[in-house]
Design an enzyme around this catalytic site. Structure first.
Site, PDB file in Angstrom:
ATOM      1  N   ASP A 118       0.825  -1.205   0.000  1.00 27.40           N
ATOM      2  CA  ASP A 118       0.000   0.000   0.000  1.00 27.40           C
ATOM      3  C   ASP A 118       0.861   1.259   0.000  1.00 27.40           C
ATOM      4  OD1 ASP A 118      -2.278   1.521   0.076  1.00 27.40           O
ATOM      5  OD2 ASP A 118      -2.742   1.113   2.176  1.00 27.40           O
ATOM      6  N   HIS A 159       2.865   3.317  -8.995  1.00 30.33           N
ATOM      7  CA  HIS A 159       2.745   1.866  -9.193  1.00 30.33           C
ATOM      8  C   HIS A 159       3.993   1.303  -9.877  1.00 30.33           C
ATOM      9  CE1 HIS A 159      -1.241   1.988  -7.643  1.00 30.33           C
ATOM     10  NE2 HIS A 159      -1.739   2.688  -8.642  1.00 30.33           N
ATOM     11  N   LEU A 178      10.789 -20.731  -4.695  1.00 30.77           N
ATOM     12  CA  LEU A 178       9.776 -19.850  -4.102  1.00 30.77           C
ATOM     13  C   LEU A 178       8.448 -19.940  -4.857  1.00 30.77           C
ATOM     14  CD1 LEU A 178       9.207 -17.343  -2.138  1.00 30.77           C
ATOM     15  CD2 LEU A 178       9.698 -15.937  -4.142  1.00 30.77           C
ATOM     16  N   ARG A 185      -5.304  -2.361   8.267  1.00 29.46           N
ATOM     17  CA  ARG A 185      -6.496  -3.118   7.882  1.00 29.46           C
ATOM     18  C   ARG A 185      -6.080  -4.332   7.074  1.00 29.46           C
ATOM     19  NH1 ARG A 185      -7.756   1.988   6.531  1.00 29.46           N
ATOM     20  NH2 ARG A 185      -7.118   1.711   4.377  1.00 29.46           N
TER      21      ARG A 185
HETATM   22  C1  FPP Z   1      -1.852   0.262  -3.341  1.00 26.48           C
HETATM   23  O1  FPP Z   1      -1.361   1.574  -3.394  1.00 26.48           O
HETATM   24  C2  FPP Z   1      -1.335  -0.521  -4.434  1.00 26.48           C
HETATM   25  C3  FPP Z   1      -2.083  -1.110  -5.421  1.00 26.48           C
HETATM   26  C4  FPP Z   1      -3.545  -1.034  -5.508  1.00 26.48           C
HETATM   27  C5  FPP Z   1      -1.437  -1.855  -6.487  1.00 26.48           C
HETATM   28  C6  FPP Z   1      -0.217  -2.630  -6.079  1.00 26.48           C
HETATM   29  C7  FPP Z   1       0.449  -3.041  -7.294  1.00 26.48           C
HETATM   30  C8  FPP Z   1       1.770  -3.051  -7.539  1.00 26.48           C
HETATM   31  C9  FPP Z   1       2.816  -2.716  -6.552  1.00 26.48           C
HETATM   32  C10 FPP Z   1       2.254  -3.414  -8.872  1.00 26.48           C
HETATM   33  C11 FPP Z   1       1.532  -4.489  -9.605  1.00 26.48           C
HETATM   34  C12 FPP Z   1       1.973  -5.841  -9.281  1.00 26.48           C
HETATM   35  C13 FPP Z   1       2.553  -6.708 -10.128  1.00 26.48           C
HETATM   36  C14 FPP Z   1       2.716  -8.127  -9.713  1.00 26.48           C
HETATM   37  C15 FPP Z   1       3.062  -6.314 -11.448  1.00 26.48           C
HETATM   38  P1  FPP Z   1      -2.419   2.747  -3.514  1.00 26.48           P
HETATM   39  O2  FPP Z   1      -2.560   3.099  -4.943  1.00 26.48           O
HETATM   40  O3  FPP Z   1      -3.682   2.332  -2.813  1.00 26.48           O
HETATM   41  O4  FPP Z   1      -1.707   3.876  -2.741  1.00 26.48           O
HETATM   42  P2  FPP Z   1      -2.417   5.045  -1.909  1.00 26.48           P
HETATM   43  O5  FPP Z   1      -3.164   4.372  -0.788  1.00 26.48           O
HETATM   44  O6  FPP Z   1      -1.249   5.848  -1.431  1.00 26.48           O
HETATM   45  O7  FPP Z   1      -3.292   5.777  -2.873  1.00 26.48           O
END
Ligand code: FPP
Length: 239
Positions: free
Chosen positions: A18, A35, A130, A193
């Site tokens: 997150d 991201h 893994l 959470r």
């Molecule tokens: C949460 O941050 C993150 C996500 C919803 C996406 C997580 C995905 C990746 C790290 C990359 C994709 C994975 C692969 C396997 C290629 P947020 O956007 O909710 O952050 P915020 O809470 O600060 O807005």
């Protein structure tokens, strides 16, 4: 910290990655670049997890609720980032004996994304290193309902009796298919959470919350989480 200094390595670590959006915002960048930086952080953590002998790493990449995000962001995650990741990383992951598995419903994903994912899963399916579970279009409640449907069908078709249903059987019909439950679940960015992630499997998991935003999470931060885990005493309900 070097690899030898870690003791009591958890077998199964799960990650809620997150804070990508906030990381980008702090830098005046579009969320998509948050991201992208998140994927770079993930690459290091996957490599390191494999090196220190974690058996299963499960990451929350995209939830069933994430479709509600702005179309541009969803499109970037699903059609660009995931496809590129699978394409670019497959060789290295395969070489390192990593087995990729998807937890979630990929049928409804766009064809190109699906194709790339299936190729990665197929290529690595016999690897014994893994196990890298990517939760994608994943929801914990949906996972439980899906399991109930499969089990109900088996009962209706006379393949099992209702009395055969127990926790062990139920676990086998979750997307994790009887994987050991996560020993340690890490969530970054200071939020505390579970957000519909592995809600059945996390019954006895140790939870660890890091204030770091996901793109800033490094192997040293994983070390810290593992050391904290090693200090905790797990009782599973006994005394
Ligand atoms: C949460 O941050 C993150 C996500 C919803 C996406 C997580 C995905 C990746 C790290 C990359 C994709 C994975 C692969 C396997 C290629 P947020 O956007 O909710 O952050 P915020 O809470 O600060 O807005």
């Amino acid at each position: 910290m070097n690899e030898q200094k870690l003791k009591n390595i958890p077998e199964h670590v799960a990650l809620i990655m997150d804070g990508n959006g906030r990381w980008a915002k702090q830098r005046g960048l579009p969320r998509t670049l948050g991201h992208k930086a998140g994927v770079e952080a993930l690459k290091e953590i996957v490599r390191y997890s494999s090196n220190i002998g974690i058996r299963i790493l499960t990451v929350y990449a995209f939830s069933t609720e994430n479709w509600a995000r702005p179309a541009e962001e969803v499109d970037y995650l699903i059609n660009t980032l995931l496809v590129e990741y699978m394409k670019k990383e497959l060789n290295e992951l395969h070489k390192n004996n990593v087995r990729i598995k998807i937890l979630g419903d990929i049928d409804s994903l766009p064809d190109l994304t699906k194709k790339q994912i299936i190729e990665a899963v197929e290529t690595t399916k016999n690897n014994m290193g893994l196990k890298f579970n990517i939760a994608l279009n994943y929801g914990g409640r949906k996972e439980i309902i899906d399991a109930i449907r499969k089990i109900t069908n088996m009962v209706l078709n006379g393949m099992i009796y209702e009395k055969d249903i127990d926790e062990e059987l139920f676990s086998r019909y979750l997307y994790t298919e009887g994987d050991k439950d996560p020993d340690l679940i890490i969530r970054t960015s200071g939020e505390m959470r579970i957000s519909n992630f592995l809600i059945w499997q996390s019954a006895y998991s140790e939870l660890y919350f890091s204030k770091k935003l996901w793109p800033d999470f490094r192997k040293e931060d994983l070390d810290e989480a593992i050391n904290e885990y090693a200090r905790r005493e797990r009782r599973f309900g006994s005394v």
